[in-house]
Design an enzyme around this catalytic site. Structure first.
Site, PDB file in Angstrom:
ATOM      1  N   ASP A  18       7.647   3.445   9.750  1.00 50.39           N
ATOM      2  CA  ASP A  18       7.479   2.436   8.713  1.00 50.39           C
ATOM      3  C   ASP A  18       7.717   1.073   9.370  1.00 50.39           C
ATOM      4  O   ASP A  18       8.257   0.995  10.480  1.00 50.39           O
ATOM      5  CB  ASP A  18       8.495   2.695   7.594  1.00 50.39           C
ATOM      6  CG  ASP A  18       8.514   1.600   6.552  1.00 50.39           C
ATOM      7  OD1 ASP A  18       7.449   1.289   6.001  1.00 50.39           O
ATOM      8  OD2 ASP A  18       9.601   1.043   6.315  1.00 50.39           O
ATOM      9  N   ASP A  20       8.533  -2.578   7.474  1.00 48.66           N
ATOM     10  CA  ASP A  20       9.574  -3.415   6.870  1.00 48.66           C
ATOM     11  C   ASP A  20      10.908  -2.683   6.793  1.00 48.66           C
ATOM     12  O   ASP A  20      10.988  -1.568   6.257  1.00 48.66           O
ATOM     13  CB  ASP A  20       9.159  -3.848   5.460  1.00 48.66           C
ATOM     14  CG  ASP A  20       8.014  -4.845   5.462  1.00 48.66           C
ATOM     15  OD1 ASP A  20       7.992  -5.718   6.342  1.00 48.66           O
ATOM     16  OD2 ASP A  20       7.139  -4.747   4.566  1.00 48.66           O
TER      17      ASP A  20
END
Length: 269
Positions: A18, A20
């Site tokens: 991922d 953020d």
């Protein structure tokens, strides 16, 4: 699991991360690090009314995303609603492509300390890195180009902006990727995963329980080492994160653990 990954070496490994609050820290050199959307929302060129409305939307829906008392199914319609409202608001602001570059240059958006060395090591060892994000692909790509290197082994699956011939934002391409529908998009990008079928050892990095869905149903699911960054409501969320992830790092801004793993795996070849 870790021993199997080390014994398999770099030729059998792939990384799925991922973006953020996973590839990026919560803070960098003492300052808060924005998410992809926050980078745009706080860009000075955009009007004050936009930033005020965007902040209200984010505060409302982010509280729902990380509410430990709601199930994923209960959160799902709110996530769809969140991205729909955020997109409509942004499109109304006459954003142009060059705004993305300018916003990054003036921001505190960085990857975790040590990421430049880590990215170089992954490239040198020919280990694929898939950045799978519910953020904005244009921001992620531009960050790599400006402050790091967008190596050939890096692939990005995210939400991509659509610009007209004048360079103005007019929409987003395809279906929205949000934190709780990543598995659907993983399966729709089956050709990418099929090309890496021989790399059956996976390290998955995420900061949300929704990030675990990326590997659900993939052939590599039972060979995946799952590392979770727990950044919100630590005490309340820790039991669920420990159930989902093999390793949980609470309020951790370092990339040191992944660096150590990659060093050991690369040196085993």
């Amino acid at each position: 699991m870790i021993d199997n990954h080390i014994q398999g070496g770099p030729d059998k490994l792939q990384i799925i991360a991922d973006f953020d609050a996973t590839m990026t820290p919560m803070t960098y050199r003492g300052k808060s690090v924005p998410s992809c959307h926050e980078l745009i929302e706080t860009f000075p060129r955009l009007p004050d009314w936009y930033r005020e409305k965007a902040a209200k939307i984010k505060d409302y829906y982010m509280a729902i995303e990380f509410d430990p008392h709601l199930t994923k199914e209960e959160k799902l319609p709110f996530m769809v609603e969140w991205w729909s409202k955020a997109r409509e608001l942004l499109i109304s602001c006459s954003v142009v492509r060059s705004d993305i570059e300018a916003a990054i240059k003036s921001s505190n958006l960085y990857l975790r300390e040590g990421s430049s060395k880590l990215l170089g090591k992954l490239y040198e060892s020919d280990i694929p890195l898939l950045v799978f994000s519910a953020g904005i692909g244009d921001v992620i790509e531009q960050l790599f180009r400006q402050r790091y290197k967008l190596y050939d082994n890096i692939h990005i699956i995210s939400n991509w902006m659509e610009f007209n011939h004048e360079g103005m934002l007019v929409g987003f391409k395809g279906e929205t990727i949000h934190v709780f529908n990543k598995n659907t998009h993983a399966l729709s990008n089956a050709s990418y995963f099929d090309s890496l079928r021989h790399r059956h050892n996976v390290i998955l990095l995420g900061d949300s329980l929704g990030d675990l869905d990326i590997i659900e149903g993939l052939s590599t699911e039972d060979r995946t080492l799952k590392i979770g960054y727990l950044n919100h409501h630590v005490e309340a969320n820790l039991p669920k994160y420990k159930d989902g992830y093999d390793i949980v790092l609470a309020e951790e801004d370092s990339i040191e653990l992944l660096q150590l793993l990659i060093e050991n795996i690369s040196n085993s070849s």
